[in-house]
Design a protein around this motif. Structure first.
Motif, PDB file in Angstrom:
ATOM      1  N   MET A 167       0.814  -1.212   0.000  1.00 54.78           N
ATOM      2  CA  MET A 167       0.000   0.000   0.000  1.00 54.78           C
ATOM      3  C   MET A 167       0.848   1.263   0.000  1.00 54.78           C
ATOM      4  O   MET A 167       0.382   2.322  -0.419  1.00 54.78           O
ATOM      5  N   LYS A 168       2.098   1.160   0.438  1.00 56.34           N
ATOM      6  CA  LYS A 168       2.985   2.323   0.333  1.00 56.34           C
ATOM      7  C   LYS A 168       3.302   2.629  -1.129  1.00 56.34           C
ATOM      8  O   LYS A 168       3.662   3.748  -1.481  1.00 56.34           O
ATOM      9  N   LEU A 169       3.151   1.623  -1.982  1.00 56.38           N
ATOM     10  CA  LEU A 169       3.306   1.814  -3.420  1.00 56.38           C
ATOM     11  C   LEU A 169       1.987   2.184  -4.089  1.00 56.38           C
ATOM     12  O   LEU A 169       1.926   3.055  -4.947  1.00 56.38           O
ATOM     13  N   LEU A 170       0.925   1.492  -3.694  1.00 50.63           N
ATOM     14  CA  LEU A 170      -0.319   1.477  -4.462  1.00 50.63           C
ATOM     15  C   LEU A 170      -1.364   2.497  -4.019  1.00 50.63           C
ATOM     16  O   LEU A 170      -2.248   2.855  -4.797  1.00 50.63           O
ATOM     17  N   GLN A 171      -1.261   2.977  -2.803  1.00 58.01           N
ATOM     18  CA  GLN A 171      -2.341   3.766  -2.224  1.00 58.01           C
ATOM     19  C   GLN A 171      -2.766   4.949  -3.109  1.00 58.01           C
ATOM     20  O   GLN A 171      -3.952   5.157  -3.363  1.00 58.01           O
ATOM     21  N   ARG A 172      -1.805   5.713  -3.582  1.00 58.75           N
ATOM     22  CA  ARG A 172      -2.143   6.912  -4.357  1.00 58.75           C
ATOM     23  C   ARG A 172      -2.783   6.553  -5.691  1.00 58.75           C
ATOM     24  O   ARG A 172      -3.670   7.277  -6.172  1.00 58.75           O
ATOM     25  N   ILE A 173      -2.375   5.429  -6.279  1.00 56.87           N
ATOM     26  CA  ILE A 173      -2.978   4.998  -7.548  1.00 56.87           C
ATOM     27  C   ILE A 173      -4.465   4.732  -7.346  1.00 56.87           C
ATOM     28  O   ILE A 173      -5.307   5.154  -8.158  1.00 56.87           O
ATOM     29  N   LEU A 174      -4.804   4.049  -6.265  1.00 67.63           N
ATOM     30  CA  LEU A 174      -6.217   3.756  -5.992  1.00 67.63           C
ATOM     31  C   LEU A 174      -7.006   5.047  -5.782  1.00 67.63           C
ATOM     32  O   LEU A 174      -8.150   5.167  -6.225  1.00 67.63           O
ATOM     33  N   GLU A 175      -6.382   6.004  -5.110  1.00 72.29           N
ATOM     34  CA  GLU A 175      -7.055   7.279  -4.870  1.00 72.29           C
ATOM     35  C   GLU A 175      -7.288   8.058  -6.169  1.00 72.29           C
ATOM     36  O   GLU A 175      -8.250   8.837  -6.266  1.00 72.29           O
ATOM     37  N   LEU A 176      -6.427   7.851  -7.167  1.00 71.67           N
ATOM     38  CA  LEU A 176      -6.491   8.632  -8.404  1.00 71.67           C
ATOM     39  C   LEU A 176      -7.341   7.992  -9.497  1.00 71.67           C
ATOM     40  O   LEU A 176      -7.566   8.616 -10.542  1.00 71.67           O
ATOM     41  N   HIS A 177      -7.800   6.764  -9.323  1.00 72.54           N
ATOM     42  CA  HIS A 177      -8.613   6.142 -10.365  1.00 72.54           C
ATOM     43  C   HIS A 177      -9.782   7.055 -10.760  1.00 72.54           C
ATOM     44  O   HIS A 177     -10.444   7.648  -9.893  1.00 72.54           O
ATOM     45  N   ASP A 178     -10.019   7.165 -12.053  1.00 74.63           N
ATOM     46  CA  ASP A 178     -11.088   8.019 -12.582  1.00 74.63           C
ATOM     47  C   ASP A 178     -12.433   7.310 -12.376  1.00 74.63           C
ATOM     48  O   ASP A 178     -12.789   6.390 -13.123  1.00 74.63           O
ATOM     49  N   THR A 179     -13.174   7.734 -11.368  1.00 80.25           N
ATOM     50  CA  THR A 179     -14.425   7.050 -11.023  1.00 80.25           C
ATOM     51  C   THR A 179     -15.551   7.322 -12.021  1.00 80.25           C
ATOM     52  O   THR A 179     -16.609   6.705 -11.937  1.00 80.25           O
ATOM     53  N   SER A 180     -15.315   8.242 -12.978  1.00 82.84           N
ATOM     54  CA  SER A 180     -16.318   8.436 -14.026  1.00 82.84           C
ATOM     55  C   SER A 180     -16.191   7.367 -15.113  1.00 82.84           C
ATOM     56  O   SER A 180     -17.115   7.158 -15.897  1.00 82.84           O
ATOM     57  N   ARG A 181     -15.021   6.683 -15.129  1.00 79.90           N
ATOM     58  CA  ARG A 181     -14.772   5.656 -16.147  1.00 79.90           C
ATOM     59  C   ARG A 181     -14.527   4.269 -15.556  1.00 79.90           C
ATOM     60  O   ARG A 181     -14.628   3.266 -16.249  1.00 79.90           O
TER      61      ARG A 181
END
Length: 639
Positions: free
Chosen positions: A272-286
């Motif tokens: 999660m120290k690697l992945l956390q920000r990616i999950l936060e940035l996913h485009d929830t409109s797509r």
């Protein structure tokens, strides 16, 4: 009827093998005399006549009386119920005798078998010791299934040692024992007990590798052509089932529904120290993001982050594979991503049931996830070169820069620190190794010794798991003539402290055949350049990928000889180290490695390409994700 005479007659008939006659006498006797001895003899007769379930009930009745043999009767009843498949009855008896089961391998075996079948591992932890000490091979094999992820747990260590010492000819137990030897850098014992395996491989007997654990296998064998043989605990894939899963009817929507499965969904875990920000940035409109979480409750208790920022969290902890599959299908997932592979705590085997039209491996396991139904493995051109394709059943989905995501937002920045603060020598050149100790093999130590001898004003700063590791590592260095004062051990510290202390070294020095993965990106984030060597499989190519993504490709040596030469050269050129550190500071905010937003765009493009093929009824094929234009402005402040 004289009860004493009747019991004697029944007993004599039993001894003479006249079980039906003995049974008839006992049935008459029960009305007038109900005691442990009568019911026990009745149970023996029933058992001889093939009535196991009835015999179990009779033993249970015998156990109700105050008799010196009451516990033995209970145990016999539990065993017979278990053999008949009456698990609930066996459990009821076993739980009444739970304290004794911890010292009785037979009863422990019954309870452990039932609870493991019900995916309730936590309950049987107390039985691991007694099963491992038993001379019964069935008990030993079951004990092996009770190993936990903690290689530093003394019960686990004892279990591995006992199994190997008792069955030295069992290759699976030999491999298991070697895992613990490597964990503690016991090089002499490792060489001794791995020699028969090496000899068999040299003679072309590759089947011996099928008893090796896929993950721990990578720590000693960097040969990609051999890695695919380490398959213990897995079952060969059925191509017909894979084809059927891909062709199953599926309802697509405007959004791509992505599911991630892991046991690491808590903010202090390395993933999660690697992945956390990616999950936060996913485009929830797509994209619609769902996390199928089987994280241990004790880890979740340490989490301090609002996990809803990462997506919709669905708890599947403790569920069977079939139950997990049912939950996933309820969410109609389009692309299911396994983040664990063949690592501890994985539920990758659930992917062998139909979860989604597209199954993907990413991040957790540095290689092919053998015998798991996966369409794609996400990598890049460094960790997954074309030459690796024959060794994977998955198709390659290659990211344009690096396969590893990084989080520049939630990761702490290094704070000012001095060598004096850390007790390090001010005037020495400091090589640093912060990789897990199990990654340090004898060959690595030997090369490090050569470097230290040729660079006399240098020291090696090593993070150590504990006293046992320090003793074994020190012994190897001393055998090679390296004085103890040139090896400086440091303990594990908090994440914030670790990010800060790294910059006190001159250069990080990598391991092989398994590189630093998160460890390397942490060093680069902390301002420490890393010297690595070009690898021969995914696990040994990760640092190369990261170095290119941060703009330091010169620190990837083409082979081990060049790795040694470059290390010695750098120790004699402090101005070169200063240049690399300055470049790291300048590149961090603009190069791809720590650009989570850029990575997320590339990852989403990868998912779109996978989904498009599946929507159109096309089988998976190799994918190279196109790169966005290079950034011209920093995406974060380095200050």
């Amino acid at each position: 009827m004289n009860s004493k005479v009747s019991f004697s007659a029944a007993s004599k008939d039993y001894q003479m093998g006249r079980y039906t006659q003995s049974l008839a006498t006992l049935n008459q006797l029960i009305d007038s005399q109900q005691d442990a001895k009568t019911y026990a003899l009745l149970a023996k007769n029933l058992l001889q006549l093939g009535f196991k379930a009835d015999a179990a009930r009779s033993y249970a009745l015998a156990a109700q009386y105050d008799s010196p043999n009451a516990y033995e009767y209970h145990k016999q009843a539990a065993r017979l119920h278990f053999e008949c498949g009456n698990e609930d009855d066996a459990l009821l008896i076993g739980m009444r005798n739970l304290s004794k089961a911890q010292d009785d391998a037979e009863l422990a075996y019954i309870l452990t078998s039932i609870y493991l079948n019900r995916q309730q591992r936590d309950i049987v932890k107390p039985f691991k010791k007694v099963l491992s000490e038993s001379s019964n091979p069935d008990h030993s094999r079951l004990a092996a299934l009770l190993l936990t992820d903690d290689l530093h747990d003394q019960t686990n260590q004892m279990l591995a040692r006992n199994l190997f010492k008792r069955y030295p000819g069992n290759i699976a137990f030999r491999f298991l024992y070697l895992v613990f030897l490597r964990e503690f850098n016991d090089f002499d014992e490792t060489d001794k007990h791995s020699a028969p395996i090496i000899e068999r491989i040299a003679k072309g007997d590759l089947d011996v590798l099928r008893k090796d654990n896929p993950f721990y296998h990578l720590h000693w064998n960097g040969d990609e052509s051999l890695n695919r043989f380490a398959t213990i605990g897995t079952t060969p894939l059925n191509p017909e089932r894979v084809a059927m899963r891909r062709k199953m009817p599926h309802t697509w929507s405007d959004k791509i529904r992505v599911g991630y499965m892991s046991s690491d969904f808590w903010d202090h875990h390395a993933t999660m120290k690697l992945l956390q920000r990616i999950l936060e940035l996913h485009d929830t409109s797509r994209f619609e993001i769902t996390l199928f979480c089987h994280t241990e409750p004790e880890h979740l208790a340490k989490n301090t982050t609002d996990r809803s920022r990462w997506g919709n969290v669905v708890d599947v902890y403790g569920l069977s594979n079939e139950a997990i599959a049912a939950v996933v299908r309820e969410h109609n997932i389009d692309i299911m991503v396994d983040l664990k592979g063949h690592t501890a705590g994985s539920r990758a085997s659930s992917f062998n049931l139909p979860l989604a039209p597209v199954h993907v491996a990413w991040l957790g396991f540095p290689g092919s996830t053998l015998n798991i139904d996966l369409d794609y493995v996400i990598g890049d051109r460094f960790v997954l070169p074309d030459a690796a394709k024959p060794h994977y059943h998955e198709k390659f989905c290659r990211m344009p820069e690096s396969y590893q995501p990084n989080d520049p937002t939630n990761r702490p920045k290094p704070k000012p620190i001095t060598r004096a603060d850390l007790g390090l020598p001010e005037d020495a050149f400091i090589f640093a190794s912060f990789n897990g100790n199990r990654k340090i093999i004898a060959e690595t130590i030997d090369i490090w010794c050569n470097i230290l001898k040729r660079a006399p004003n240098s020291v090696l700063w090593i993070m150590s798991n504990g006293t046992r590791n320090q003793e074994n590592l020190s012994k190897r260095f001393q055998q090679a003539g390296i004085p103890q004062k040139r090896i400086i051990f440091c303990p594990r510290v908090t994440y914030e402290e670790h990010i800060t202390r790294q910059q006190a070294a001159d250069i990080g020095i990598d391991t092989f055949p398994v590189n630093g993965h998160t460890t390397t990106s942490e060093q680069l984030w902390g301002g420490l350049p890393v010297l690595t060597v070009k690898g021969t499989n995914f696990a040994s190519r990760v640092s190369e990928s990261l170095q290119h993504a941060i703009g330091l490709p010169e620190l990837v040596a083409p082979d081990l000889k060049a790795y040694e030469e470059l290390a010695v050269e750098l120790a004699q050129n402090p101005e070169k180290i200063a240049e690399y550190k300055a470049r790291l500071k300048a590149n961090g905010p603009i190069m791809p490695l720590f650009d989570a937003e850029r990575f997320c765009h590339h990852l989403e493009k990868a998912y779109e390409m996978m989904a498009e093929r599946a929507r159109n009824g096309l089988d998976p094929d190799h994918i190279d994700v196109p790169a966005l234009p290079r950034r011209t402005e920093p995406f974060y402040s380095a200050e």
